[in-house]
Design a protein around this motif. Structure first.
Motif, PDB file in Angstrom:
ATOM      1  N   VAL A 172      -9.642   9.944 -17.058  1.00  0.00           N
ATOM      2  CA  VAL A 172     -11.053   9.855 -17.431  1.00  0.00           C
ATOM      3  C   VAL A 172     -11.173  10.376 -18.864  1.00  0.00           C
ATOM      4  N   LEU A 173     -11.795   9.587 -19.707  1.00  0.00           N
ATOM      5  CA  LEU A 173     -11.967   9.971 -21.114  1.00  0.00           C
ATOM      6  C   LEU A 173     -13.435  10.251 -21.424  1.00  0.00           C
ATOM      7  N   GLY A 174     -13.681  10.741 -22.639  1.00  0.00           N
ATOM      8  CA  GLY A 174     -15.045  10.898 -23.126  1.00  0.00           C
ATOM      9  C   GLY A 174     -15.631  12.259 -22.843  1.00  0.00           C
ATOM     10  N   GLY A 175     -16.943  12.361 -22.980  1.00  0.00           N
ATOM     11  CA  GLY A 175     -17.631  13.624 -22.755  1.00  0.00           C
ATOM     12  C   GLY A 175     -17.686  13.942 -21.269  1.00  0.00           C
ATOM     13  N   HIS A 176     -17.851  15.243 -20.973  1.00  0.00           N
ATOM     14  CA  HIS A 176     -17.903  15.677 -19.564  1.00  0.00           C
ATOM     15  C   HIS A 176     -19.357  15.644 -19.098  1.00  0.00           C
ATOM     16  N   GLY A 177     -19.879  14.420 -19.025  1.00  0.00           N
ATOM     17  CA  GLY A 177     -21.268  14.268 -18.599  1.00  0.00           C
ATOM     18  C   GLY A 177     -21.397  12.971 -17.830  1.00  0.00           C
ATOM     19  N   ASP A 178     -22.621  12.544 -17.660  1.00  0.00           N
ATOM     20  CA  ASP A 178     -22.859  11.351 -16.849  1.00  0.00           C
ATOM     21  C   ASP A 178     -22.261  10.093 -17.472  1.00  0.00           C
ATOM     22  N   THR A 179     -21.892  10.173 -18.762  1.00  0.00           N
ATOM     23  CA  THR A 179     -21.351   8.984 -19.441  1.00  0.00           C
ATOM     24  C   THR A 179     -19.819   8.997 -19.531  1.00  0.00           C
ATOM     25  N   MET A 180     -19.169   9.902 -18.804  1.00  0.00           N
ATOM     26  CA  MET A 180     -17.686   9.951 -18.870  1.00  0.00           C
ATOM     27  C   MET A 180     -17.101   8.574 -18.513  1.00  0.00           C
ATOM     28  N   VAL A 181     -15.867   8.317 -18.987  1.00  0.00           N
ATOM     29  CA  VAL A 181     -15.307   6.965 -18.875  1.00  0.00           C
ATOM     30  C   VAL A 181     -13.996   6.936 -18.067  1.00  0.00           C
ATOM     31  N   PRO A 182     -14.074   6.686 -16.760  1.00  0.00           N
ATOM     32  CA  PRO A 182     -12.841   6.487 -15.990  1.00  0.00           C
ATOM     33  C   PRO A 182     -12.171   5.187 -16.459  1.00  0.00           C
ATOM     34  N   ILE A 183     -10.889   5.249 -16.761  1.00  0.00           N
ATOM     35  CA  ILE A 183     -10.180   4.074 -17.275  1.00  0.00           C
ATOM     36  C   ILE A 183      -9.507   3.336 -16.099  1.00  0.00           C
ATOM     37  N   ILE A 184     -10.028   2.155 -15.800  1.00  0.00           N
ATOM     38  CA  ILE A 184      -9.555   1.387 -14.640  1.00  0.00           C
ATOM     39  C   ILE A 184      -8.223   0.685 -14.959  1.00  0.00           C
ATOM     40  N   ARG A 185      -8.140   0.170 -16.176  1.00  0.00           N
ATOM     41  CA  ARG A 185      -7.018  -0.700 -16.569  1.00  0.00           C
ATOM     42  C   ARG A 185      -5.655  -0.038 -16.363  1.00  0.00           C
ATOM     43  N   TYR A 186      -5.560   1.261 -16.592  1.00  0.00           N
ATOM     44  CA  TYR A 186      -4.257   1.918 -16.484  1.00  0.00           C
ATOM     45  C   TYR A 186      -4.080   2.705 -15.189  1.00  0.00           C
ATOM     46  N   ALA A 187      -5.067   2.635 -14.288  1.00  0.00           N
ATOM     47  CA  ALA A 187      -4.939   3.368 -13.016  1.00  0.00           C
ATOM     48  C   ALA A 187      -3.798   2.747 -12.211  1.00  0.00           C
ATOM     49  N   ASN A 188      -2.868   3.595 -11.769  1.00  0.00           N
ATOM     50  CA  ASN A 188      -1.701   3.043 -11.066  1.00  0.00           C
ATOM     51  C   ASN A 188      -1.182   4.005 -10.005  1.00  0.00           C
ATOM     52  N   VAL A 189      -0.438   3.431  -9.051  1.00  0.00           N
ATOM     53  CA  VAL A 189       0.258   4.248  -8.052  1.00  0.00           C
ATOM     54  C   VAL A 189       1.741   4.067  -8.338  1.00  0.00           C
ATOM     55  N   ASN A 190       2.330   5.124  -8.880  1.00  0.00           N
ATOM     56  CA  ASN A 190       3.729   5.044  -9.311  1.00  0.00           C
ATOM     57  C   ASN A 190       4.030   3.774 -10.104  1.00  0.00           C
ATOM     58  N   GLY A 191       3.155   3.442 -11.014  1.00  0.00           N
ATOM     59  CA  GLY A 191       3.384   2.305 -11.910  1.00  0.00           C
ATOM     60  C   GLY A 191       2.751   1.000 -11.440  1.00  0.00           C
ATOM     61  N   VAL A 192       2.401   0.910 -10.159  1.00  0.00           N
ATOM     62  CA  VAL A 192       1.805  -0.332  -9.651  1.00  0.00           C
ATOM     63  C   VAL A 192       0.285  -0.276  -9.864  1.00  0.00           C
ATOM     64  N   PRO A 193      -0.288  -1.282 -10.516  1.00  0.00           N
ATOM     65  CA  PRO A 193      -1.728  -1.215 -10.829  1.00  0.00           C
ATOM     66  C   PRO A 193      -2.598  -1.075  -9.578  1.00  0.00           C
ATOM     67  N   VAL A 194      -3.556  -0.174  -9.645  1.00  0.00           N
ATOM     68  CA  VAL A 194      -4.460   0.058  -8.501  1.00  0.00           C
ATOM     69  C   VAL A 194      -5.268  -1.206  -8.200  1.00  0.00           C
ATOM     70  N   MET A 195      -5.744  -1.898  -9.250  1.00  0.00           N
ATOM     71  CA  MET A 195      -6.574  -3.082  -9.013  1.00  0.00           C
ATOM     72  C   MET A 195      -5.812  -4.131  -8.210  1.00  0.00           C
ATOM     73  N   GLU A 196      -4.518  -4.275  -8.522  1.00  0.00           N
ATOM     74  CA  GLU A 196      -3.728  -5.275  -7.791  1.00  0.00           C
ATOM     75  C   GLU A 196      -3.633  -4.900  -6.308  1.00  0.00           C
ATOM     76  N   GLN A 197      -3.486  -3.597  -6.063  1.00  0.00           N
ATOM     77  CA  GLN A 197      -3.396  -3.169  -4.666  1.00  0.00           C
ATOM     78  C   GLN A 197      -4.719  -3.355  -3.930  1.00  0.00           C
ATOM     79  N   LEU A 198      -5.815  -3.147  -4.644  1.00  0.00           N
ATOM     80  CA  LEU A 198      -7.123  -3.344  -4.004  1.00  0.00           C
ATOM     81  C   LEU A 198      -7.347  -4.822  -3.678  1.00  0.00           C
ATOM     82  N   VAL A 199      -6.929  -5.694  -4.600  1.00  0.00           N
ATOM     83  CA  VAL A 199      -7.086  -7.145  -4.343  1.00  0.00           C
ATOM     84  C   VAL A 199      -6.235  -7.544  -3.145  1.00  0.00           C
ATOM     85  N   ARG A 200      -5.022  -7.013  -3.045  1.00  0.00           N
ATOM     86  CA  ARG A 200      -4.159  -7.325  -1.886  1.00  0.00           C
ATOM     87  C   ARG A 200      -4.766  -6.769  -0.601  1.00  0.00           C
ATOM     88  N   LYS A 201      -5.338  -5.568  -0.705  1.00  0.00           N
ATOM     89  CA  LYS A 201      -5.897  -4.939   0.494  1.00  0.00           C
ATOM     90  C   LYS A 201      -7.083  -5.747   1.032  1.00  0.00           C
TER      91      LYS A 201
END
Ligand code: APR
Length: 324
Positions: A172-201
């Protein structure tokens, strides 16, 4: 060889947990400072009297005198009010800026060589203020927010996917407030992208996006979720553990890459503002900032978050006229 010395300014909910964690990990001798008489002394006596059971050999001291923080290697600041249900972190600016200004004077006078980690909110503004008042080099003044915000994001992902949180990486980047920015693109489980796992699930991209959006929104509101449940005060175990990870990285020269509220001087397109970005923490404090390319949408969200931080910084001179 003398043990390192860690001073904790603010002996409330977070301060007490910090003291116990420092002792359990034998990070060094610990001083707990608060303006309330007796309370820090009582908490330190309480922790010290179980040293034999917990198996640590460090000195613990509670105090109401700044002179006792002399010689500190690391100072962690939690002095200030926590929010109440319904409040944002930014609502604390007026009262906590005055407290942070006093605290920073104390640190400047008595612990001029320390590395300072701020936890008090609103975080980015409090770190900025501490650096201005102490005049310490920016690599020695930083804030804890990103370690916790990122761990919250990782936890929600781990719970959703049914995997160990230790194998999840998400920041999560940015200021520590309501506008903080969780970065989805690089979220991974041991290198495997989280988004890909969610689509499979879910077998469906729209549903995967919906689940991820819910996790992002929960991350941004996670502090408030705890505040509402507690009814009185804000999260204290998690910010304490997160700041200890930062302090340990500095004291043990670990070169950990931790999201840290650090002074940006051109990185990520930001000049002279403190916000959360990945940093290398080691014996030199914030030894470097790890810059990487944000995509258009991420950059827009990051810029919005920085603008929110700037708004708070602009208010500081009206609260503390001497600062202008
Ligand atoms: N100098 C030192 N300590 C102070 C001062 C001061 N000028 N003013 C207040 N304090 C102390 C209070 O006496 C109290 O013991 O700060 C402590 C804060 O403790 P809590 O009220 O329990 O708050 P806590 O949950 O520890 O959170 C502290 O961290 O995460 C942030 O938003 C949170 O700003 C809040 C801070």
């Amino acid at each position: 060889m003398a043990r390192p010395k860690i001073s904790l300014i603010g002996g409330g909910q977070i301060g007490g947990v910090l003291a116990q964690l420092c002792a359990l990990r034998e990070l060094g001798d610990v001083v707990l400072f608060d303006i309330v008489e007796g309370m820090p002394q009582g908490k330190m006596l309480d922790i010290a009297e179980v040293a034999r059971v917990d198996g640590f050999d460090v000195d613990l001291k509670g105090t109401n005198s700044y002179a006792d923080i002399a010689g500190s290697n690391v100072v962690i600041v939690t002095a200030g009010l926590p929010r109440k249900p319904g409040m944002s972190r930014d609502d604390l600016l007026g009262v906590n800026a005055k407290i942070m200004s006093q605290v920073s004077e104390g640190i400047k006078e008595y612990a001029p060589d320390a590395f300072v980690i701020i936890i008090s909110n609103p975080l980015d503004a409090m770190v900025t203020l501490c650096q201005k008042v102490t005049g310490f080099p920016p690599e020695r003044v930083m804030g804890q927010a990103g370690v916790l915000d990122s761990n919250r994001f990782c936890s929600f992902i781990a719970w959703e996917l049914g995997v160990s949180v230790r194998d999840v990486n998400a920041m999560v980047l940015g200021g520590h407030g309501d506008t903080m920015v969780p970065i989805i693109r690089y979220a991974n489980v041991n290198g495997v992208p989280v988004m890909e796992q969610l689509v499979r699930k879910y077998g469906d991209e729209a549903k995967a996006n919906e689940v991820m959006t819910a996790m992002v929104e929960r991350t941004k509101a996670a502090g408030g979720e705890v505040v509402k449940l507690l009814g009185n005060g804000s999260a204290f175990y998690s910010p304490a553990s997160s700041a200890i990870a930062m302090a340990e990285a500095i004291l043990r020269d670990q070169k950990r890459v931790l999201p840290t509220c650090a002074l940006l001087q051109g990185e990520f397109g930001v000049d002279n503002y403190y916000v959360g970005v990945p940093c290398v923490l080691g014996a030199g404090g914030v030894e470097s900032i790890i810059e990487f390319s944000l995509d258009e949408q991420e950059q827009a969200l990051f810029d919005k978050s920085v603008a929110a931080v700037k708004g708070l910084i602009d208010e500081l001179p009206t609260i503390l006229p001497d600062l202008a």
